[in-house]
Design an enzyme around this catalytic site. Structure first.
Site, mmCIF file in Angstrom:
data_model
loop_
_atom_site.group_PDB
_atom_site.id
_atom_site.type_symbol
_atom_site.label_atom_id
_atom_site.label_comp_id
_atom_site.label_asym_id
_atom_site.label_seq_id
_atom_site.Cartn_x
_atom_site.Cartn_y
_atom_site.Cartn_z
ATOM 1 N N CYS A 1 9.556 10.598 -3.374
ATOM 2 C CA CYS A 1 9.839 9.846 -4.597
ATOM 3 C C CYS A 1 10.898 10.626 -5.372
ATOM 4 C CB CYS A 1 8.543 9.720 -5.396
ATOM 5 S SG CYS A 1 8.765 9.100 -7.068
ATOM 6 N N LYS B 1 -3.019 -9.345 10.318
ATOM 7 C CA LYS B 1 -3.906 -10.260 11.046
ATOM 8 C C LYS B 1 -3.485 -10.461 12.498
ATOM 9 C CE LYS B 1 -1.760 -14.148 8.577
ATOM 10 N NZ LYS B 1 -1.184 -13.282 7.512
ATOM 11 N N HIS C 1 -2.533 -7.925 14.383
ATOM 12 C CA HIS C 1 -2.736 -6.627 15.053
ATOM 13 C C HIS C 1 -4.016 -6.723 15.862
ATOM 14 C CE1 HIS C 1 -3.323 -2.330 15.569
ATOM 15 N NE2 HIS C 1 -2.196 -2.083 14.947
ATOM 16 N N CYS D 1 11.639 10.122 -8.819
ATOM 17 C CA CYS D 1 11.510 9.790 -10.242
ATOM 18 C C CYS D 1 11.635 11.043 -11.118
ATOM 19 C CB CYS D 1 10.175 9.092 -10.478
ATOM 20 S SG CYS D 1 8.774 10.236 -10.505
ATOM 21 N N ASN E 1 -4.601 8.115 3.559
ATOM 22 C CA ASN E 1 -4.274 7.541 4.860
ATOM 23 C C ASN E 1 -2.824 7.861 5.203
ATOM 24 O OD1 ASN E 1 -5.281 5.793 7.074
ATOM 25 N ND2 ASN E 1 -3.519 4.526 6.505
ATOM 26 N N GLU E 2 -2.645 8.544 6.321
ATOM 27 C CA GLU E 2 -1.302 8.792 6.842
ATOM 28 C C GLU E 2 -0.304 9.217 5.753
ATOM 29 O OE1 GLU E 2 -0.374 5.242 9.065
ATOM 30 O OE2 GLU E 2 -1.460 5.953 10.810
ATOM 31 N N ARG F 1 0.849 -1.190 0.000
ATOM 32 C CA ARG F 1 0.000 0.000 0.000
ATOM 33 C C ARG F 1 0.880 1.233 0.000
ATOM 34 N NH1 ARG F 1 -2.475 0.682 6.157
ATOM 35 N NH2 ARG F 1 -0.496 0.496 7.234
ATOM 36 N N CYS G 1 8.968 13.663 -10.551
ATOM 37 C CA CYS G 1 9.261 14.448 -9.350
ATOM 38 C C CYS G 1 10.390 15.439 -9.618
ATOM 39 C CB CYS G 1 9.597 13.532 -8.175
ATOM 40 S SG CYS G 1 8.118 12.729 -7.520
ATOM 41 N N TRP H 1 3.757 -4.618 14.159
ATOM 42 C CA TRP H 1 4.822 -4.147 13.256
ATOM 43 C C TRP H 1 6.080 -3.716 14.001
ATOM 44 C CZ3 TRP H 1 5.107 0.784 14.999
ATOM 45 C CH2 TRP H 1 3.926 1.386 15.455
ATOM 46 N N GLU I 1 -7.034 6.637 15.380
ATOM 47 C CA GLU I 1 -6.571 5.250 15.484
ATOM 48 C C GLU I 1 -5.653 5.116 16.685
ATOM 49 O OE1 GLU I 1 -4.346 3.619 12.223
ATOM 50 O OE2 GLU I 1 -5.600 4.601 10.726
#
Ligand code: GLA
Ligand code: ZN
Length: 673
Positions: free
Chosen positions: A161, A361, A363, A163, A152-153, A114, A166, A320, A312
């Site tokens: 990046c 799974k 977490h 590239c 998200n975050e 992600r 960029c 993690w 959250e």
């Protein structure tokens, strides 16, 4: 004016990330039944759902999300609806492989995780705008919709990046920031090592290089990467504002300094309608509740003191970190209510139902693999009831006693290569000063170095390597007007381009501190120095020493050994109506406590010797009254004096005189009057 609280939410936010697409729809019925049992008021949905919502280019399947939102609405649960732009579908990447980000070493990431996003990529921007538009058109007026959760975050897991898109975008950013390439040459000091650029077209991102590159270029690249993510946030936000007026827009921050280091949350705080934050305990052996308090204070500060939402955290262990211990009984509630004490309008979790498949799974979640016959579930239900009894605190604000200056740009600059010592860590100093203030039971606001400081009796500057002239003037005026300032070493050294301020160190702080620093002399690993006070007392410092020359400041502690023996280690300077303290070595907990003891005396702050260690006492106040939170992080019962009688909201009992807080418990008293 956009709305600044979730639409239709009349209680504190309680719930979590809800990813029902991982389950057959038959499970959803059980989900909402259990959500009601736990007192869930809001869930975050759709954050990772792009591949389901747009299974092939331009083909949409909103049916499942329609049914989900209707179901949640029928059950009185508000929805924080994600724009799923943190994970474009695989078809998008196959059509636009150059939307996958590239590392500084030139390696391109692959699909299958992600957050693999090049934020400069025009195809990504167009696709993100399109799915955002489709969602806003379809759900902007849905009665379940409380708030938009963009992306998200931002900033993790890919912070920049490198590239070619960029590179081109960086050149445009430089042109609009500096105007001419000569101005870039000047700001970056490209006369050094023959790095002069003839035109913007010659400039690239700071990619893999044989040795240390240009630090000002590296610093600007961090600013550019942050600004580029923000452009994409603002693009989505503006679509949502236009198509769904009245619905506030947020994106979840990660203000804890150990969890995201690539985002300037001062800048982001100004762009969101509501600040929301994710926080996870880092179980590295340190006091996790102190780290939590610091993140919560920083979050409230980037919200400008306004209420914010903990979007959250975890009910128990995460998955993690190298080792992921479970939370102790009662710890989840203490964590949740500590965030609330420091300004959060609720406590939400990652995630509602624990996944059976995929990377997370193991977490913890609100509804564990073990179901409802578990300690975690029982504590979740209990927390729901506790939060429900605190509903009236909505809209009140946390009262702070002191300010700590913090600036992400300074941290970025300070963390570049080839500094005097790799052992000096700005974050470590911020943590250490914060911890000392926490142990003195002082509530901290963080402030940008150029912000108005006049309402604080004490301002602490843990390590602010980069300070603009304006920041220097700001703290000088603050002290002149009666403030008390504490500055730690290696502050005020460079300007916004990482160029050393002219003249002796510490450029913009010389006159307010009443001293100059002739030379730094970092210590070797495991070396320390002794310091002696005028009264013969002894302390020690490590990591760093300096040759300080007083120019008006009085010496309070002196180096007793090492290269800097005989030079001042700690000084105090009366300046205007105030005073300014300076410390030129890394003090441990004992030294910091002594230093802040003197400084709080100067500032006229009364010590809270009546409060036991690790019993956290914080106040929120506003129209509905004053609320005193007392959180007992210890294993013994504790007592806290109350300045007025009141009602304890979690037990419903009356409280007066001394409030009893059982071991590990939390009490919230609404004071009478
Ligand atoms: C982050 C993410 C969530 C989840 C949690 C796990 O905060 O936003 O999707 O991965 O971490 O701790
Ligand atoms: Zn890129």
């Amino acid at each position: 004016m956009p709305e600044t609280s979730p639409k239709g939410l009349t209680r504190l936010a309680f719930g979590g990330d809800y990813n029902p697409e991982q389950w057959p729809e038959s499970v959803w019925q059980e989900d909402v039944r259990l959500m009601r049992e736990a007192g869930v008021t809001m869930v975050s949905a759709g954050i990772f759902s792009w591949a389901l919502l747009e299974p092939s280019p331009g083909v949409y399947d909103f049916g499942w999300l329609d049914r989900l939102l209707d179901l949640l609405h029928e059950n009185g649960i508000r929805v924080d609806l994600g724009t799923p732009t943190v994970v474009p579908p695989v078809w998008f990447y196959r059509a636009h492989p150059d939307a996958l980000p590239v590392t500084a070493e030139g390696m391109r990431h692959e699909f299958g995780s992600r957050g693999a996003i090049c934020h400069s990529n025009a195809d990504y921007r167009a696709a993100a705008a399109n799915i955002t538009t489709k969602l806003a058109e379809r759900y902007g007026a849905h009665p379940a919709l409380a708030m938009w959760h963009v992306h998200n975050e931002y900033g993790v897991p890919v912070s920049a990046c490198y590239c070619d898109s960029c590179a081109a975008h960086f050149r445009r950013w430089l042109a609009s920031t500096y105007g001419t390439v000569d101005a870039v040459n000047e700001a970056w000091g490209t006369a050094f090592w023959g790095q002069r650029y003839g035109g913007f077209e010659d400039i690239n991102p700071p990619r893999l290089s044989p040795t240390v590159g240009n630090p000002a270029q590296a610093l600007d690249y961090k600013r550019f990467a942050d600004a580029t993510m923000r452009e994409n946030f603002v693009m989505e936000r503006d679509i949502l504002h236009r198509l769904a007026p009245g619905i506030p827009v947020t994106t979840n921050f990660m203000t804890a300094l150990s969890q995201c280091d690539s985002v300037d949350y001062w800048a982001w705080g100004r762009e969101v309608d509501i600040v929301t934050n994710d926080h996870y305990l880092i179980t590295d052996g340190r006091r996790t509740h102190v780290n939590l308090a610091m993140a919560a204070d920083l979050t409230r500060s980037v919200a400008g003191g306004a209420p914010w939402i903990l979007l959250e955290h975890s009910t128990s262990g995460v998955n993690w970190q190298p080792r992921n211990p479970a939370k102790a009984p009662g710890q989840m509630a203490r964590n949740s209510l500590a965030h609330v004490a420091r300004g959060s309008e609720g406590a939400m979790f990652f995630q509602w139902r624990q996944s059976r498949r995929g990377a997370e799974k193991f977490h913890s979640s609100m509804l564990p693999h073990g179901g409802t016959h578990t300690r975690v579930w029982r504590e979740v239900v209990e927390l729901g009831a506790s939060l429900d009894s605190l509903s009236t605190i909505r809209g009140t604000r946390t009262e702070a006693d002191v300010a700590v200056l913090w600036d992400w740009h300074s941290w970025w600059a300070q963390s570049l290569d080839w500094r005097p010592s790799e052992d000096h860590d700005a974050r470590e100093r911020a943590d250490a000063f914060y911890e000392t203030l926490y142990d003195r039971h002082l509530t901290v606001d963080f402030a940008h170095p150029e912000a108005d400081l006049s309402r604080y009796p004490l301002v602490v500057v843990p390590a602010l390597y980069l300070m603009t002239e304006a920041a220097g003037t700001n703290v000088r005026e603050y002290v002149e007007n009666g403030g008390t300032l504490v500055v730690s070493y290696f502050s005020g050294i460079v300007d916004e381009h990482d160029a050393v301020h002219e003249g002796a160190y510490p450029g913009p702080l010389r006159d307010v501190l009443g001293l100059t620093v002739e030379e730094f002399s970092p210590l070797l690993k495991d070396q320390s120095v002794r310091l002696t006070g005028a009264d013969g007392s002894e302390l020690s410092g490590d990591v760093w020493t300096e040759f300080v020359v007083p120019r008006g400041a009085e010496t309070v502690w002196t180096y007793a050994d090492g290269l800097t023996a005989g030079h001042p280690a700690v000084t105090r300077h009366r300046f205007g109506q105030g005073s300014a303290w300076y410390v030129s070595t890394r003090l441990g907990a004992e030294g910091l406590d002594a230093l802040l003891g003197w400084a709080t005396d100067d500032a006229g702050i009364t010590p809270r010797a009546d409060l036991p260690r690790d019993v956290e006492v914080v106040r929120r106040t506003g129209e509905s009254g004053t609320y005193l939170f007392a959180i007992n992080h210890t294993g013994s019962d504790a007592k806290v004096p109350l300045e007025a009688s009141g009602t304890e909201l979690l037990t419903g009992e009356r409280a007066a005189g001394r409030l009893e807080i059982p071991a590990g418990a939390v009490r919230v008293v609404r004071l009478d009057g």
